[in-house]
Design a protein around this motif. Sequence first.
Motif, PDB file in Angstrom:
ATOM      1  N   ILE B 161       0.864  -1.194   0.000  1.00 57.63           N
ATOM      2  CA  ILE B 161       0.000   0.000   0.000  1.00 57.63           C
ATOM      3  C   ILE B 161       0.891   1.232   0.000  1.00 57.63           C
ATOM      4  O   ILE B 161       2.004   1.209   0.524  1.00 57.63           O
ATOM      5  CB  ILE B 161      -0.948   0.050   1.216  1.00 57.63           C
ATOM      6  N   GLU B 162       0.404   2.291  -0.626  1.00 57.42           N
ATOM      7  CA  GLU B 162       1.120   3.574  -0.627  1.00 57.42           C
ATOM      8  C   GLU B 162       0.147   4.656  -0.200  1.00 57.42           C
ATOM      9  O   GLU B 162      -1.059   4.557  -0.468  1.00 57.42           O
ATOM     10  CB  GLU B 162       1.599   3.921  -2.042  1.00 57.42           C
ATOM     11  N   GLY B 163       0.674   5.668   0.421  1.00 58.31           N
ATOM     12  CA  GLY B 163      -0.215   6.756   0.816  1.00 58.31           C
ATOM     13  C   GLY B 163       0.515   7.815   1.601  1.00 58.31           C
ATOM     14  O   GLY B 163       1.735   7.943   1.508  1.00 58.31           O
ATOM     15  N   LYS B 187       4.948   3.654   2.598  1.00 59.59           N
ATOM     16  CA  LYS B 187       4.739   2.460   1.776  1.00 59.59           C
ATOM     17  C   LYS B 187       4.960   1.247   2.670  1.00 59.59           C
ATOM     18  O   LYS B 187       5.917   1.202   3.448  1.00 59.59           O
ATOM     19  CB  LYS B 187       5.718   2.438   0.603  1.00 59.59           C
ATOM     20  N   ARG B 257      -4.708  -5.261   3.175  1.00 54.72           N
ATOM     21  CA  ARG B 257      -4.567  -3.797   3.229  1.00 54.72           C
ATOM     22  C   ARG B 257      -4.693  -3.300   4.669  1.00 54.72           C
ATOM     23  O   ARG B 257      -3.888  -2.491   5.136  1.00 54.72           O
ATOM     24  CB  ARG B 257      -5.643  -3.155   2.348  1.00 54.72           C
ATOM     25  N   SER B 273      -3.502   5.826  -0.957  1.00 57.44           N
ATOM     26  CA  SER B 273      -3.815   6.203  -2.342  1.00 57.44           C
ATOM     27  C   SER B 273      -3.703   5.011  -3.292  1.00 57.44           C
ATOM     28  O   SER B 273      -4.390   4.958  -4.308  1.00 57.44           O
ATOM     29  CB  SER B 273      -2.883   7.320  -2.797  1.00 57.44           C
ATOM     30  N   THR B 274      -2.838   4.061  -2.986  1.00 56.03           N
ATOM     31  CA  THR B 274      -2.641   2.915  -3.879  1.00 56.03           C
ATOM     32  C   THR B 274      -2.643   1.621  -3.077  1.00 56.03           C
ATOM     33  O   THR B 274      -2.012   1.536  -2.023  1.00 56.03           O
ATOM     34  CB  THR B 274      -1.279   3.032  -4.603  1.00 56.03           C
ATOM     35  N   THR B 275      -3.353   0.655  -3.591  1.00 56.98           N
ATOM     36  CA  THR B 275      -3.329  -0.681  -2.999  1.00 56.98           C
ATOM     37  C   THR B 275      -3.078  -1.679  -4.116  1.00 56.98           C
ATOM     38  O   THR B 275      -3.741  -1.630  -5.156  1.00 56.98           O
ATOM     39  CB  THR B 275      -4.670  -1.023  -2.323  1.00 56.98           C
ATOM     40  N   ASN B 276      -2.131  -2.556  -3.905  1.00 52.05           N
ATOM     41  CA  ASN B 276      -1.859  -3.585  -4.907  1.00 52.05           C
ATOM     42  C   ASN B 276      -1.626  -4.909  -4.185  1.00 52.05           C
ATOM     43  O   ASN B 276      -0.628  -5.062  -3.483  1.00 52.05           O
ATOM     44  CB  ASN B 276      -0.612  -3.180  -5.728  1.00 52.05           C
TER      45      ASN B 276
END
Lengths: 242, 350
Positions: B161-163, B187, B257, B273-276
Amino acid sequence: MLYKLNKIQTVLITAIFFFCVTFDLFAVTDKKRIFDDANLLSSTEQTLIQDELKRISVECDAEFFIVTRKQLENQNIEQLARSIFRENAGSNGSGAVLAISMRERDINYTAFGSVFDRHRKRLDRIREQIGTKMTSQNYYDAFMLFAKLSSSFGFWANYQEFMPMGFMVSAVLTFITVIILIFIHKGINTVDSKTYAVLGSFKLTNAIDKYLRTSTTKTRISKSSSGGSGGGSRSGSSSGKF
Amino acid sequence: MAVENYKCKTCSAPATFDIKLQKWRCDYCESTFEKEDLESSLASDETIETEEGPDNDSAQLNEYRCTACGAEILTEGNTAATFCIYCQNPSVIKSRFEGNFKPRYLIPFKITMADAKKMYLQWIKKRIFAPSEFRIKGKVEKIRGLYAPYWLFNCHAAGYIEGEGRNSSSHTSGNYRITETKHYYIKRSGVSDYDKVPVDGSENLPDEIMQGIEPFNYNEICDFSMQYMSGYLAEKYDVDSEKAKGALYPRVQGFLRKTLEGSGARYGSTTISTTNVNLSDIKVAYAMFPIYILTNIYKGKKHRLMINGQTGKIYGEAPFSVMRCLVFTVVMFVSLGLIIAAGATVLHVI
């Protein structure tokens, strides 16, 4: 008979005359309760407020004054309020003074004796409520509110004052309660991220924490001060800006 | 269509699974049996064998003949265990538990129908906004027990995850309150394994409600046996495992997450902002889990409510009365406002 009646009439007329003169003299020498040096009120408004302050002074057995200044000279707003009260009601009386200084936008509410005893916990609230009217330049309403709030004693008077606050708090609590009840109407989902995770299988392989920036916000604090005062009589004061 | 009836070894009456005893019991002579007893009984009983439908591809059929009274019974395409509508004889449609439809696991009912009804009444009483007509016992009679088809997935999840993380602190300076907020790029990468994540295998059963009655207690999971179906309704899956993965992915991605969000340095607030998240090593098993279903119709709309047949957890769409909500809101607002004002006044006067 006619002579006698005339004599009685004369005595009555004389008595009435003396009564009226005495009353008139009393009225003429009635204590000045509003010192509007800042000229915030019309003469009609001054008369009405003077009458109201006189009425509540009699009703509460206390002295109430309003003083306005264009600017403060050699004293702060609280000192002004105390000096007005001392000059007009003595050092040991009961009552309240509302002092305003237009240049500094200062407002002060000072209570003495029995009036202080009854209002000691709400000096700030009274000052703030009057301050709101002053801010919107409703000077007549502000001074009438001073008379109303200063003379409101007892449970019911206080209850009415606390009602808006009570309903505001109630609105927030009711809203939160209803939202929670609607939210749990279906039931509560008790599955979380650990429910199906194999114990001990999670590994944090990488963690990055990089400083980006600092943002700053400034919020103006509305200052107020209140507290008791020394001297022979019980008193308390609340000052602030409007 | 092949139908199995599990019969009492003593009197040949139908034997059904007794939840409290966790054994099979004859409703007539009250004899009780272990699972193995019924299996041997079935193997030796030649008369129990089945009536065949017009087509041996039985998964597609919807008609069978009751072995007790001989009536022709129509069933829905997914029904795997049911009752004769004439004689209430319990029947398990064997062919619907065979081949691809043979479950690997099963959790037996632990909550009786009577307990489920009591639980529902207690639950609905706490739903202040539910219309009063749904608080009466009559509505409870419509509850039915069902073995629902589930897919249980084991998988390995890996992702990041990023944010942005934020920490704030405040201090006063003169007439101002200064709030400083430090912003960080964050991250988090990690891996985790998940075991038996359930996804319901029926189109008819709403995913959200089925997830609401989770979790099941896997300590009591056992190998599937058709005997448990006797006396209950059961459905075979109509959502295959590939399609069920569609529901698995967002669930497991959400799990990882949240775990990643809670790991590493802590912040006052975070925005992801991003989840992968990718899943691998996915293994699947078919299972039957016990549930009770109640469908209420309120103002023409169906409201489904489920009870976990093992744990008793309840979740569902209780009918919602707008009028009750409004009355509650007004009464609470007025009474609370008066009480708070009175309390504040008393504190002030004292």
